[in-house]
Design a protein around this motif. Sequence first.
Motif, PDB file in Angstrom:
ATOM      1  N   ALA A   7       0.668  -1.119   0.028  1.00 16.32           N
ATOM      2  CA  ALA A   7      -0.033  -0.050   0.154  1.00 16.32           C
ATOM      3  C   ALA A   7       0.798   1.322  -0.057  1.00 16.32           C
ATOM      4  O   ALA A   7       0.374   2.352  -0.407  1.00 16.32           O
ATOM      5  CB  ALA A   7      -1.043  -0.077   1.114  1.00 16.32           C
ATOM      6  N   HIS A   8       2.040   1.275   0.502  1.00 18.46           N
ATOM      7  CA  HIS A   8       2.876   2.315   0.645  1.00 18.46           C
ATOM      8  C   HIS A   8       4.352   2.116   0.052  1.00 18.46           C
ATOM      9  O   HIS A   8       4.896   1.089   0.299  1.00 18.46           O
ATOM     10  CB  HIS A   8       3.136   2.690   2.094  1.00 18.46           C
ATOM     11  CG  HIS A   8       1.708   3.071   2.714  1.00 18.46           C
ATOM     12  ND1 HIS A   8       0.895   4.223   2.711  1.00 18.46           N
ATOM     13  CD2 HIS A   8       0.987   2.253   3.675  1.00 18.46           C
ATOM     14  CE1 HIS A   8      -0.002   4.145   3.211  1.00 18.46           C
ATOM     15  NE2 HIS A   8      -0.315   2.919   3.843  1.00 18.46           N
ATOM     16  N   LYS A   9       4.876   3.151  -0.721  1.00 18.58           N
ATOM     17  CA  LYS A   9       6.359   2.989  -1.244  1.00 18.58           C
ATOM     18  C   LYS A   9       7.147   2.669  -0.013  1.00 18.58           C
ATOM     19  O   LYS A   9       7.299   3.449   0.620  1.00 18.58           O
ATOM     20  CB  LYS A   9       6.519   4.052  -2.273  1.00 18.58           C
ATOM     21  CG  LYS A   9       7.811   3.954  -2.951  1.00 18.58           C
ATOM     22  CD  LYS A   9       7.828   4.777  -4.030  1.00 18.58           C
ATOM     23  CE  LYS A   9       9.200   4.811  -4.869  1.00 18.58           C
ATOM     24  NZ  LYS A   9       9.806   3.554  -5.074  1.00 18.58           N
ATOM     25  N   ARG A  10       8.118   1.823  -0.290  1.00 25.35           N
ATOM     26  CA  ARG A  10       9.227   1.910   0.800  1.00 25.35           C
ATOM     27  C   ARG A  10      10.475   2.346  -0.111  1.00 25.35           C
ATOM     28  O   ARG A  10      10.787   2.277  -1.296  1.00 25.35           O
ATOM     29  CB  ARG A  10       9.454   0.398   0.914  1.00 25.35           C
ATOM     30  CG  ARG A  10       8.196  -0.381   1.700  1.00 25.35           C
ATOM     31  CD  ARG A  10       8.526  -1.558   2.300  1.00 25.35           C
ATOM     32  NE  ARG A  10       8.974  -2.449   1.130  1.00 25.35           N
ATOM     33  CZ  ARG A  10       9.428  -3.745   1.183  1.00 25.35           C
ATOM     34  NH1 ARG A  10       9.378  -4.264   2.331  1.00 25.35           N
ATOM     35  NH2 ARG A  10       9.940  -4.668   0.412  1.00 25.35           N
ATOM     36  N   TYR A  11      11.148   3.080   0.646  1.00 27.02           N
ATOM     37  CA  TYR A  11      12.557   3.750   0.091  1.00 27.02           C
ATOM     38  C   TYR A  11      13.790   3.120   0.899  1.00 27.02           C
ATOM     39  O   TYR A  11      13.731   3.250   2.139  1.00 27.02           O
ATOM     40  CB  TYR A  11      12.698   5.169   0.317  1.00 27.02           C
ATOM     41  CG  TYR A  11      11.388   6.250  -0.348  1.00 27.02           C
ATOM     42  CD1 TYR A  11      11.415   6.283  -1.498  1.00 27.02           C
ATOM     43  CD2 TYR A  11      10.130   6.081   0.401  1.00 27.02           C
ATOM     44  CE1 TYR A  11      10.278   7.046  -2.028  1.00 27.02           C
ATOM     45  CE2 TYR A  11       9.018   6.760  -0.257  1.00 27.02           C
ATOM     46  CZ  TYR A  11       9.257   7.217  -1.585  1.00 27.02           C
ATOM     47  OH  TYR A  11       8.059   7.790  -2.125  1.00 27.02           O
ATOM     48  N   SER A  12      14.617   2.945  -0.126  1.00 22.47           N
ATOM     49  CA  SER A  12      15.845   2.357   0.526  1.00 22.47           C
ATOM     50  C   SER A  12      16.942   3.503   1.104  1.00 22.47           C
ATOM     51  O   SER A  12      16.877   4.586   0.632  1.00 22.47           O
ATOM     52  CB  SER A  12      16.853   1.770  -0.519  1.00 22.47           C
ATOM     53  OG  SER A  12      17.979   1.365  -0.152  1.00 22.47           O
ATOM     54  N   VAL A  13      17.537   3.256   2.412  1.00 22.73           N
ATOM     55  CA  VAL A  13      18.053   4.109   3.159  1.00 22.73           C
ATOM     56  C   VAL A  13      19.213   3.200   3.837  1.00 22.73           C
ATOM     57  O   VAL A  13      19.106   1.952   4.018  1.00 22.73           O
ATOM     58  CB  VAL A  13      17.575   4.790   4.310  1.00 22.73           C
ATOM     59  CG1 VAL A  13      16.556   5.972   3.799  1.00 22.73           C
ATOM     60  CG2 VAL A  13      16.777   3.766   5.028  1.00 22.73           C
ATOM     61  N   ARG A  14      20.187   3.787   4.276  1.00 21.59           N
ATOM     62  CA  ARG A  14      21.486   2.760   5.045  1.00 21.59           C
ATOM     63  C   ARG A  14      21.849   3.784   6.116  1.00 21.59           C
ATOM     64  O   ARG A  14      22.873   4.817   5.803  1.00 21.59           O
ATOM     65  CB  ARG A  14      22.455   2.493   4.169  1.00 21.59           C
ATOM     66  CG  ARG A  14      22.159   1.307   3.020  1.00 21.59           C
ATOM     67  CD  ARG A  14      23.546   0.927   2.351  1.00 21.59           C
ATOM     68  NE  ARG A  14      24.530   0.688   3.213  1.00 21.59           N
ATOM     69  CZ  ARG A  14      24.923  -0.596   3.540  1.00 21.59           C
ATOM     70  NH1 ARG A  14      23.917  -1.516   3.343  1.00 21.59           N
ATOM     71  NH2 ARG A  14      26.053  -0.797   4.209  1.00 21.59           N
ATOM     72  N   HIS A  15      21.176   3.723   7.301  1.00 19.71           N
ATOM     73  CA  HIS A  15      21.473   4.664   8.524  1.00 19.71           C
ATOM     74  C   HIS A  15      21.665   4.052   9.772  1.00 19.71           C
ATOM     75  O   HIS A  15      20.482   3.050   9.976  1.00 19.71           O
ATOM     76  CB  HIS A  15      20.765   5.982   8.247  1.00 19.71           C
ATOM     77  CG  HIS A  15      21.499   6.951   8.861  1.00 19.71           C
ATOM     78  ND1 HIS A  15      21.524   7.263  10.252  1.00 19.71           N
ATOM     79  CD2 HIS A  15      22.039   8.101   8.087  1.00 19.71           C
ATOM     80  CE1 HIS A  15      22.274   8.439  10.230  1.00 19.71           C
ATOM     81  NE2 HIS A  15      22.479   9.138   9.128  1.00 19.71           N
ATOM     82  N   VAL A  16      22.630   4.341  10.499  1.00 18.17           N
ATOM     83  CA  VAL A  16      22.567   3.624  11.914  1.00 18.17           C
ATOM     84  C   VAL A  16      21.628   4.198  12.719  1.00 18.17           C
ATOM     85  O   VAL A  16      21.568   5.340  12.826  1.00 18.17           O
ATOM     86  CB  VAL A  16      24.114   3.851  12.377  1.00 18.17           C
ATOM     87  CG1 VAL A  16      23.994   3.276  13.821  1.00 18.17           C
ATOM     88  CG2 VAL A  16      25.014   2.941  11.738  1.00 18.17           C
ATOM     89  N   VAL A  17      20.768   3.457  13.258  1.00 19.74           N
ATOM     90  CA  VAL A  17      19.709   3.782  14.218  1.00 19.74           C
ATOM     91  C   VAL A  17      19.745   3.086  15.382  1.00 19.74           C
ATOM     92  O   VAL A  17      20.591   2.107  15.610  1.00 19.74           O
ATOM     93  CB  VAL A  17      18.229   3.613  13.663  1.00 19.74           C
ATOM     94  CG1 VAL A  17      18.215   4.487  12.477  1.00 19.74           C
ATOM     95  CG2 VAL A  17      18.003   2.389  13.211  1.00 19.74           C
ATOM     96  N   GLU A  18      19.058   3.534  16.460  1.00 19.73           N
ATOM     97  CA  GLU A  18      19.275   2.640  17.727  1.00 19.73           C
ATOM     98  C   GLU A  18      17.435   2.373  18.079  1.00 19.73           C
ATOM     99  O   GLU A  18      16.646   3.102  17.536  1.00 19.73           O
ATOM    100  CB  GLU A  18      19.561   3.715  18.965  1.00 19.73           C
ATOM    101  CG  GLU A  18      21.140   3.663  19.335  1.00 19.73           C
ATOM    102  CD  GLU A  18      21.478   4.342  20.516  1.00 19.73           C
ATOM    103  OE1 GLU A  18      20.714   4.958  20.903  1.00 19.73           O
ATOM    104  OE2 GLU A  18      22.489   3.672  20.823  1.00 19.73           O
ATOM    105  N   LEU A  19      17.233   1.269  18.220  1.00 21.47           N
ATOM    106  CA  LEU A  19      15.903   0.915  18.866  1.00 21.47           C
ATOM    107  C   LEU A  19      15.876   0.791  20.404  1.00 21.47           C
ATOM    108  O   LEU A  19      16.741   0.270  20.935  1.00 21.47           O
ATOM    109  CB  LEU A  19      15.549  -0.594  18.346  1.00 21.47           C
ATOM    110  CG  LEU A  19      14.894  -0.743  16.900  1.00 21.47           C
ATOM    111  CD1 LEU A  19      14.605  -2.107  16.814  1.00 21.47           C
ATOM    112  CD2 LEU A  19      13.793   0.079  16.605  1.00 21.47           C
ATOM    113  N   LEU A  20      14.988   1.781  20.704  1.00 22.60           N
ATOM    114  CA  LEU A  20      14.916   2.035  22.327  1.00 22.60           C
ATOM    115  C   LEU A  20      13.693   1.029  22.689  1.00 22.60           C
ATOM    116  O   LEU A  20      12.374   1.586  22.258  1.00 22.60           O
ATOM    117  CB  LEU A  20      14.702   3.277  22.686  1.00 22.60           C
ATOM    118  CG  LEU A  20      14.602   3.513  24.246  1.00 22.60           C
ATOM    119  CD1 LEU A  20      15.627   3.220  25.001  1.00 22.60           C
ATOM    120  CD2 LEU A  20      14.555   5.169  24.380  1.00 22.60           C
TER     121      LEU A  20
END
Length: 118
Positions: A7-20
Amino acid sequence: MILTIRAHKRYSVRHVVELLGALDGNRRSGLMIELSSEGCRISGLGGCGLAPGDAVAVVCEGMELAGRICWVHSGIAGVRLDRPLTARELSAQLASLRGEASRPDTTAWGEPVARRRA
């Protein structure tokens, strides 16, 4: 062959994140590899101890997106956002995560930004 229509377009990214983790407060480092208005996919989590339904916040460079784990498999997790991003918010986040903007336009997040006149 299975055809999946999203239903929604997904965009490729490469970025470090944190899951809290909302319940345990644990921070888990990972790599955001896809972002859409409804959620994101995060890899590099290893044995993260998260399960579907867990409340989390995706934290990265001043961005904090609240959501829930949809699925976890082989160190990769899908996060569905509690509040979908507007087109403007998604565009601002993609530009920031891809390094296309020297300073993200935080007005997309409801915070006024002072503009300098040249």
